[in-house]
Design a protein around this motif. Structure first.
Motif, PDB file in Angstrom:
ATOM      1  N   UNK A  80       0.886  -1.245  -0.216  1.00 39.87           N
ATOM      2  CA  UNK A  80       0.197  -0.153   0.111  1.00 39.87           C
ATOM      3  C   UNK A  80       0.995   1.686  -0.062  1.00 39.87           C
ATOM      4  N   UNK A  81       2.482   1.384   0.795  1.00 41.18           N
ATOM      5  CA  UNK A  81       2.648   2.673   0.846  1.00 41.18           C
ATOM      6  C   UNK A  81       3.922   2.444  -0.711  1.00 41.18           C
ATOM      7  N   UNK A  82       3.715   1.784  -1.239  1.00 37.26           N
ATOM      8  CA  UNK A  82       4.824   1.747  -1.969  1.00 37.26           C
ATOM      9  C   UNK A  82       3.761   2.501  -3.888  1.00 37.26           C
ATOM     10  N   UNK A  83       2.391   2.570  -3.416  1.00 40.07           N
ATOM     11  CA  UNK A  83       1.574   2.842  -4.000  1.00 40.07           C
ATOM     12  C   UNK A  83       1.173   3.840  -3.819  1.00 40.07           C
ATOM     13  N   UNK A  84       1.059   4.050  -2.482  1.00 45.74           N
ATOM     14  CA  UNK A  84       0.668   5.744  -2.944  1.00 45.74           C
ATOM     15  C   UNK A  84       1.246   6.256  -1.716  1.00 45.74           C
ATOM     16  N   UNK A  85       2.282   6.393  -1.601  1.00 43.07           N
ATOM     17  CA  UNK A  85       3.223   7.574  -1.877  1.00 43.07           C
ATOM     18  C   UNK A  85       3.008   8.262  -2.713  1.00 43.07           C
ATOM     19  N   UNK A  86       3.783   7.260  -4.341  1.00 41.23           N
ATOM     20  CA  UNK A  86       3.501   8.712  -5.075  1.00 41.23           C
ATOM     21  C   UNK A  86       2.419   8.674  -5.645  1.00 41.23           C
ATOM     22  N   UNK A  87       1.298   8.205  -5.362  1.00 40.81           N
ATOM     23  CA  UNK A  87       0.464   8.668  -6.714  1.00 40.81           C
ATOM     24  C   UNK A  87      -0.320  10.394  -4.933  1.00 40.81           C
ATOM     25  N   UNK A  88       0.064  10.555  -4.105  1.00 38.53           N
ATOM     26  CA  UNK A  88      -0.026  11.539  -3.289  1.00 38.53           C
ATOM     27  C   UNK A  88       0.499  13.205  -3.527  1.00 38.53           C
ATOM     28  N   UNK A  89       2.539  12.442  -4.257  1.00 37.90           N
ATOM     29  CA  UNK A  89       2.885  13.295  -4.971  1.00 37.90           C
ATOM     30  C   UNK A  89       2.513  13.713  -5.791  1.00 37.90           C
ATOM     31  N   UNK A  90       2.059  12.610  -6.981  1.00 42.05           N
ATOM     32  CA  UNK A  90       1.239  13.030  -8.334  1.00 42.05           C
ATOM     33  C   UNK A  90       0.234  13.677  -7.764  1.00 42.05           C
ATOM     34  N   UNK A  91      -0.430  13.556  -7.846  1.00 43.90           N
ATOM     35  CA  UNK A  91      -2.189  14.566  -6.861  1.00 43.90           C
ATOM     36  C   UNK A  91      -1.444  15.658  -6.527  1.00 43.90           C
ATOM     37  N   UNK A  92      -0.755  15.939  -5.948  1.00 40.50           N
ATOM     38  CA  UNK A  92      -0.302  17.318  -5.501  1.00 40.50           C
ATOM     39  C   UNK A  92       0.082  18.196  -6.100  1.00 40.50           C
ATOM     40  N   UNK A  93       1.410  17.516  -7.288  1.00 42.04           N
ATOM     41  CA  UNK A  93       1.919  17.619  -7.942  1.00 42.04           C
ATOM     42  C   UNK A  93       1.358  18.469  -9.197  1.00 42.04           C
ATOM     43  N   UNK A  94       0.371  17.765  -9.731  1.00 38.44           N
ATOM     44  CA  UNK A  94      -1.299  18.384 -10.450  1.00 38.44           C
ATOM     45  C   UNK A  94      -2.187  19.522  -9.920  1.00 38.44           C
ATOM     46  N   UNK A  95      -1.922  19.753  -8.607  1.00 38.08           N
ATOM     47  CA  UNK A  95      -2.210  20.765  -7.733  1.00 38.08           C
ATOM     48  C   UNK A  95      -3.697  20.879  -7.801  1.00 38.08           C
ATOM     49  N   UNK A  96      -3.270  19.819  -7.294  1.00 42.59           N
ATOM     50  CA  UNK A  96      -5.144  18.504  -6.635  1.00 42.59           C
ATOM     51  C   UNK A  96      -4.554  18.899  -5.693  1.00 42.59           C
ATOM     52  N   UNK A  97      -5.858  18.655  -4.174  1.00 39.82           N
ATOM     53  CA  UNK A  97      -5.771  18.338  -2.516  1.00 39.82           C
ATOM     54  C   UNK A  97      -6.031  16.684  -3.487  1.00 39.82           C
ATOM     55  N   UNK A  98      -5.356  16.279  -2.032  1.00 38.52           N
ATOM     56  CA  UNK A  98      -5.544  14.437  -1.729  1.00 38.52           C
ATOM     57  C   UNK A  98      -5.343  14.305  -0.184  1.00 38.52           C
ATOM     58  N   UNK A  99      -6.533  13.505  -0.081  1.00 38.90           N
ATOM     59  CA  UNK A  99      -7.648  13.021   0.234  1.00 38.90           C
ATOM     60  C   UNK A  99      -7.060  11.632   0.628  1.00 38.90           C
ATOM     61  N   UNK A 100      -6.696  11.137   1.841  1.00 38.40           N
ATOM     62  CA  UNK A 100      -6.367   9.906   1.949  1.00 38.40           C
ATOM     63  C   UNK A 100      -7.314   9.171   3.042  1.00 38.40           C
ATOM     64  N   UNK A 101      -8.638   8.286   2.106  1.00 38.65           N
ATOM     65  CA  UNK A 101      -9.817   7.868   3.405  1.00 38.65           C
ATOM     66  C   UNK A 101      -9.878   6.460   3.635  1.00 38.65           C
ATOM     67  N   UNK A 102     -10.327   5.935   4.122  1.00 38.98           N
ATOM     68  CA  UNK A 102     -10.239   4.628   5.088  1.00 38.98           C
ATOM     69  C   UNK A 102     -10.063   4.816   6.201  1.00 38.98           C
TER      70      UNK A 102
END
Length: 322
Positions: A80-102
């Motif tokens: 999970x961490x190996x997949x989620x961490x790059x996603x967080x940075x990509x979402x933020x890089x694109x100027x979006x807000x990142x929500x981690x939900x669960x």
């Protein structure tokens, strides 16, 4: 040059507390995307029993890390961490807000604080523990864990064979308690800045929601969904098939319980699971508890957090933290 830490909004809480609805509302208001942090919603073909939000419930908001593996493929906090961490940075890089939900606390903790260094699974040790479980029963293994590492045992359900055997395996391989290793690590690998929002639903109301949803699951396709998974060749012994909901459906299909009995057991076990989730999240001093309906309070807090340069130095109001 040191880059600013990416910011994430954590929306956590027990099952049936309203995390998806709040996350979608926040994502639509702040142009955000959601990363799923539910350990069961990663599995393809497991929708009803995991309360996976439908496309309409997602409200047009992109959701990541849902339906990423089949039930017989490995998935854990490290993956999970190996997949989620790059996603967080990509979402933020694109100027979006990142929500981690669960509601999977370990996944959220691993994302924010890293993973403690433990040796990989040893097939010989693991097979010996599994053989002992099959021959002598899981109760005996759990009793041994209570003796060797009572702190770890207190956080593991007596029927969670995977975590019980893993904790005993860590003791065998390291000669140390898993709980001691966890404390020594401290989960301080802070690569992200997070605002942690915990949904605080009064216990009677939460249990009523769980009972209604559990009954709805049993009557609206959970049994058929489980039957289809079995037809596709997924073993009843797989970890996801032993999860809440699916093991109850298997019991019904195997003739151990009637529909009413399976539904009652599902309600009871889901309430117990929610209680364990609350215990986990309420041990986190950074979690800020609010009522799900207090949307204005959350909106103000999120806006302040996103606009701030330093650590968030505010507290949400209106919750019953504790």
């Amino acid at each position: 040059m040191q880059h600013a830490q990416s910011k994430v909004i954590i929306v956590a809480g027990p099952t049936a507390s309203g995390k998806t609805a709040l996350a979608v509302a926040l994502a639509r208001r702040f142009d955000g995307e959601v990363i799923n942090a539910d350990s069961m919603q990663v599995y393809r073909g497991m929708d009803i029993g995991t309360a996976k939000p439908s496309l309409s419930e997602r409200g047009g908001v992109p959701h990541h890390l849902m339906d990423v593996v089949d039930p017989d493929e490995p998935f854990n906090a490290a993956i999970f961490r190996s997949l989620a961490l790059p996603l967080v940075h990509d979402i933020v890089r694109r100027g979006k807000v990142c929500l981690v939900v669960g509601g999977t606390g370990l996944y959220i903790r691993s994302l924010l604080g890293g993973l403690m260094p433990v040796p990989p699974s040893d097939p010989a040790v693991r097979e010996a523990l599994i053989a002992e479980w099959k021959s002598g029963g899981l109760d005996r293994l759990y009793a041994r864990l209570e003796q060797l590492d009572p702190e770890a045992a207190a956080k593991i359900h007596p029927h969670d064979a995977l975590r019980i055997t893993r904790a005993l395996e860590i003791v065998a391989l390291t000669r140390q308690k898993a709980s001691a290793l966890s404390r020594a690590h401290g989960f301080g690998d802070r690569t992200l800045r997070a605002l942690k929002i915990g949904l605080d639903v009064p216990r009677p109301a939460l249990y009523e929601r769980i009972d209604v949803r559990s009954l709805s699951m049993m009557r609206s396709g959970l049994v058929e969904e489980t039957q289809e998974l079995i037809r596709r060749g997924f073993s009843r012994d797989l970890k996801p098939m032993q999860a809440i909901g699916y093991r109850h459906a298997v019991g019904l299909l195997d003739g151990r319980w009637t529909m009413d009995e399976a539904a009652a057991l599902l309600q009871r076990d889901t309430r117990r699971y929610a209680k364990r989730q609350l215990t986990w999240f309420k041990a986190d001093p950074e979690m800020q508890w609010i009522a799900p309906e207090a949307l204005d309070t959350v909106l103000a807090a999120v806006r302040t957090f996103l606009e701030s340069d330093g650590e968030a130095a505010f507290a949400l109001s209106g919750g019953r933290a504790g």
